[in-house]
Design a protein around this motif. Structure first.
Motif, PDB file in Angstrom:
ATOM      1  N   GLY A 449      49.852  38.184  36.537  1.00 17.18           N
ATOM      2  CA  GLY A 449      50.345  38.612  35.230  1.00 17.18           C
ATOM      3  C   GLY A 449      51.815  38.412  34.979  1.00 17.18           C
ATOM      4  O   GLY A 449      52.258  38.490  33.827  1.00 17.18           O
ATOM      5  N   ASN A 450      52.608  38.143  36.022  1.00 14.87           N
ATOM      6  CA  ASN A 450      54.060  38.104  35.808  1.00 14.87           C
ATOM      7  C   ASN A 450      54.503  36.973  34.895  1.00 14.87           C
ATOM      8  O   ASN A 450      55.529  37.055  34.227  1.00 14.87           O
ATOM      9  CB  ASN A 450      54.787  38.006  37.149  1.00 14.87           C
ATOM     10  CG  ASN A 450      54.418  36.747  37.917  1.00 14.87           C
ATOM     11  OD1 ASN A 450      53.278  36.601  38.347  1.00 14.87           O
ATOM     12  ND2 ASN A 450      55.370  35.850  38.094  1.00 14.87           N
ATOM     13  N   VAL A 451      53.726  35.870  34.810  1.00 14.23           N
ATOM     14  CA  VAL A 451      54.110  34.733  33.976  1.00 14.23           C
ATOM     15  C   VAL A 451      54.124  35.095  32.494  1.00 14.23           C
ATOM     16  O   VAL A 451      54.794  34.433  31.688  1.00 14.23           O
ATOM     17  CB  VAL A 451      53.158  33.540  34.228  1.00 14.23           C
ATOM     18  CG1 VAL A 451      51.771  33.816  33.651  1.00 14.23           C
ATOM     19  CG2 VAL A 451      53.730  32.254  33.651  1.00 14.23           C
ATOM     20  N   ARG A 460      54.509  43.467  38.653  1.00 15.49           N
ATOM     21  CA  ARG A 460      53.886  42.562  39.610  1.00 15.49           C
ATOM     22  C   ARG A 460      52.408  42.839  39.821  1.00 15.49           C
ATOM     23  O   ARG A 460      51.699  42.002  40.375  1.00 15.49           O
ATOM     24  CB  ARG A 460      54.593  42.679  40.976  1.00 15.49           C
ATOM     25  CG  ARG A 460      56.092  42.522  40.922  1.00 15.49           C
ATOM     26  CD  ARG A 460      56.522  41.120  40.593  1.00 15.49           C
ATOM     27  NE  ARG A 460      56.167  40.164  41.628  1.00 15.49           N
ATOM     28  CZ  ARG A 460      56.435  38.864  41.570  1.00 15.49           C
ATOM     29  NH1 ARG A 460      57.049  38.366  40.502  1.00 15.49           N
ATOM     30  NH2 ARG A 460      56.085  38.056  42.543  1.00 15.49           N
ATOM     31  N   SER A 461      51.925  44.008  39.382  1.00 19.22           N
ATOM     32  CA  SER A 461      50.555  44.391  39.746  1.00 19.22           C
ATOM     33  C   SER A 461      49.512  43.974  38.717  1.00 19.22           C
ATOM     34  O   SER A 461      48.314  44.104  38.969  1.00 19.22           O
ATOM     35  CB  SER A 461      50.477  45.913  39.949  1.00 19.22           C
ATOM     36  OG  SER A 461      50.750  46.603  38.733  1.00 19.22           O
ATOM     37  N   ASN A 462      49.951  43.471  37.546  1.00 15.15           N
ATOM     38  CA  ASN A 462      48.991  43.090  36.506  1.00 15.15           C
ATOM     39  C   ASN A 462      48.428  41.692  36.772  1.00 15.15           C
ATOM     40  O   ASN A 462      49.117  40.812  37.275  1.00 15.15           O
ATOM     41  CB  ASN A 462      49.650  43.105  35.130  1.00 15.15           C
ATOM     42  CG  ASN A 462      50.075  44.497  34.711  1.00 15.15           C
ATOM     43  OD1 ASN A 462      49.517  45.478  35.168  1.00 15.15           O
ATOM     44  ND2 ASN A 462      51.065  44.581  33.842  1.00 15.15           N
ATOM     45  N   PHE A 463      47.182  41.495  36.373  1.00 16.27           N
ATOM     46  CA  PHE A 463      46.587  40.165  36.436  1.00 16.27           C
ATOM     47  C   PHE A 463      45.502  40.049  35.368  1.00 16.27           C
ATOM     48  O   PHE A 463      45.104  41.044  34.752  1.00 16.27           O
ATOM     49  CB  PHE A 463      46.021  39.852  37.831  1.00 16.27           C
ATOM     50  CG  PHE A 463      44.987  40.831  38.333  1.00 16.27           C
ATOM     51  CD1 PHE A 463      43.633  40.607  38.149  1.00 16.27           C
ATOM     52  CD2 PHE A 463      45.375  41.975  39.027  1.00 16.27           C
ATOM     53  CE1 PHE A 463      42.681  41.491  38.620  1.00 16.27           C
ATOM     54  CE2 PHE A 463      44.426  42.877  39.509  1.00 16.27           C
ATOM     55  CZ  PHE A 463      43.076  42.630  39.299  1.00 16.27           C
ATOM     56  N   ARG A 464      45.047  38.828  35.167  1.00 16.45           N
ATOM     57  CA  ARG A 464      44.129  38.527  34.072  1.00 16.45           C
ATOM     58  C   ARG A 464      42.863  37.866  34.618  1.00 16.45           C
ATOM     59  O   ARG A 464      42.930  36.964  35.456  1.00 16.45           O
ATOM     60  CB  ARG A 464      44.834  37.588  33.087  1.00 16.45           C
ATOM     61  CG  ARG A 464      44.177  37.384  31.743  1.00 16.45           C
ATOM     62  CD  ARG A 464      45.174  36.716  30.818  1.00 16.45           C
ATOM     63  NE  ARG A 464      44.584  36.340  29.552  1.00 16.45           N
ATOM     64  CZ  ARG A 464      44.605  35.124  29.034  1.00 16.45           C
ATOM     65  NH1 ARG A 464      45.192  34.140  29.691  1.00 16.45           N
ATOM     66  NH2 ARG A 464      44.052  34.868  27.872  1.00 16.45           N
TER      67      ARG A 464
END
Length: 493
Positions: A449-451, A460-464
């Protein structure tokens, strides 16, 4: 004719007939089948290749039509002796030594280097992984190939070809414009004239042209944070200043943070990447603020049809009374991304400038694709596909949401009405870039997710996780493997 000329791949996506045609053309152009050389009878070649005779017959007929083969007495088929093969070029020279290429330092000449910008990345071979939670891709098994072929055949009729084979010098297929105007836009509450619509090479092309038209080094563009990194990169190339705008669990906050912006980019149907939907009250407040502050709004409505709870909220463009909203739509985002067709809707003067800019870039999008898509819309195939995908994607959305919420890892799923992806917040100590690498080892493809964030303090902990390219039956096990990768990633901290 050499036996090794034909090597058929039964697992290829390319049809056997097309493989035969391609390999014959390679043999002819490569010189192994000279002019006048006889090719095997259709019966003999079919037996040799263990394919049906009709497959070979159709391949031969297509090459006869293209002038590569000719039919002679007693039904013999030979390589055409009227075929002009490429000759040795008088300008060919020996390849330059590597040092002659390596000495040029282009970094001193390039004024822009987009390769240095942060972009969404995914493995090129993502289809090889068993659990591809990728975004902006589709399950190819859902593509209505029969309907698309039917529309393609109709577009290739003599009457239709007369409309699209010529260079239109920057104009679009009026048939497609009419379908967009009468079938797609009214569903979003938008009414537009023909001169207020431009067909583009996808939403990405639309956004690039708008940033070129509206921004320069004296401009201030407001963008959502987190938001669409490609749009952020486009703005950076213009030299415009950018303001990162805060969002919450309802999307963009239309408050004083908008003051001073010349241009605002927003994804109200499903905020990119969190997927939350901007409420109607905020849409009206946003328009009021833009009117008072003289802000131009770009509304990227990239997947309005994928609402699984309630009905889609009207587009901001449909509420616009002063013509300051420019609407970006896509004909391919959720259906077949590789088609690269989209459209812009805005005031006629803006569309006129965008059309002039498009002419400098590519004149117009391929008119054969425009006509095929117009037929696809007119014959109801698009509506049928939309309904089918809505049902299938809703089922996958429920499956992945339930699997994540049932996990003991502590995944937090951003509440949303639908969309084509899930925005997940992992445990506080999780680094989603480390997770991406560990997940790949488990066969799971995800997007860190950082992008999507701008600035130094990027979460830093988010994602898709996308679910349009993975079958429902693999989702549960995919999340199980994701849990394993998450535990491993947390141990590495």
């Amino acid at each position: 004719m050499p036996d090794q000329l034909f090597v058929l791949d039964r697992n290829s996506e390319e049809s056997l007939q097309l493989q035969i045609r391609r390999q014959l053309v390679n043999g002819i152009l490569g010189g192994s089948l000279p002019p006048g050389a006889a090719v095997p009878s259709s019966r003999k070649l079919a037996t040799q290749l263990k394919v049906s005779r009709i497959t070979v017959t159709q391949a031969y007929q297509a090459l006869i039509d293209d002038g590569f083969l000719s039919s002679r007495e007693r039904s013999r088929i030979c390589v055409s002796d009227r075929l002009t093969l490429p000759s040795h070029s008088p300008f060919e020279t020996e390849s330059p030594p590597p040092s002659a290429i390596a000495t040029t330092d282009f970094s001193t000449h390039l004024r822009r280097q987009p390769t240095r910008q942060a972009n969404i990345e995914k493995p090129a071979n993502w289809r090889d992984y068993p659990y591809p939670f990728v975004t902006a891709q589709v399950d190819k098994a859902l593509f209505p190939i029969t309907a698309w072929r039917d529309c393609s055949r109709q577009a290739l009729s003599l009457n239709a070809m007369a409309d699209w084979t010529e260079d239109r010098l920057g104009t679009d297929d009026p048939f497609l414009i009419e379908q967009i105007r009468t079938r797609l836009l009214p569903a979003r509450g938008i009414h537009a004239r023909e001169d207020e619509i431009l067909v583009t090479a996808g939403a990405q092309n639309s956004l690039f042209m708008l940033t070129q038209l509206f921004l320069n080094k004296n401009s201030l563009a407001g963008v959502e944070n987190p938001g669409y990194p490609d749009l952020r990169n486009m703005i950076e190339l213009t030299g415009s200043a950018m303001r990162q705008l805060e969002i919450d669990d309802q999307g963009l906050i239309p408050d004083q943070q908008l003051t001073g912006c010349d241009l605002l980019y927003i994804t109200p149907s499903h905020q990119f990447p969190t997927t939350v939907t901007l409420p109607i009250e905020r849409r009206r407040a946003l328009l009021d603020k833009a009117e008072r502050e003289n802000i131009i709004i770009i509304e990227d409505d990239y997947e309005p049809e994928l609402n699984f709870i309630g009905t889609p909220t009207p587009a901001i463009k449909s509420l616009d009374q002063s013509g300051r909203v420019i609407y970006v739509g896509s004909l391919s985002k959720s259906f077949f991304p590789g088609l690269r067709l989209g459209y812009l809707v805005g005031p006629a003067p803006v569309i006129r400038e965008a059309r002039a800019l498009a002419r400098l870039m590519h004149r117009h999008t391929p008119t054969n694709n425009q006509r095929t898509m117009a037929l696809f819309l007119a014959l109801g195939h698009h509506d049928a596909l939309r309904k089918r995908l809505h049902r299938i994607y809703k089922s996958r959305w429920l499956e992945i949401t339930q699997a994540l919420e049932a996990s003991e890892i502590g995944f937090h799923v951003q509440p949303a009405y639908g969309g084509s992806s899930i925005w997940v917040k992992g445990p506080q100590d999780l680094d989603s870039n480390v997770l991406r690498d560990n997940a790949l080892k488990q066969g799971v493809v995800l997007e860190p997710g950082n992008v999507y964030y701008s600035g130094d303090n990027q979460p830093r902990s988010n994602f898709r996780l996308g679910y349009t390219a993975i079958e429902k039956k693999f989702i549960g096990e995919g999340i199980h493997q994701l849990e394993k990768a998450t535990r491993q990633s947390l141990k590495q901290n």
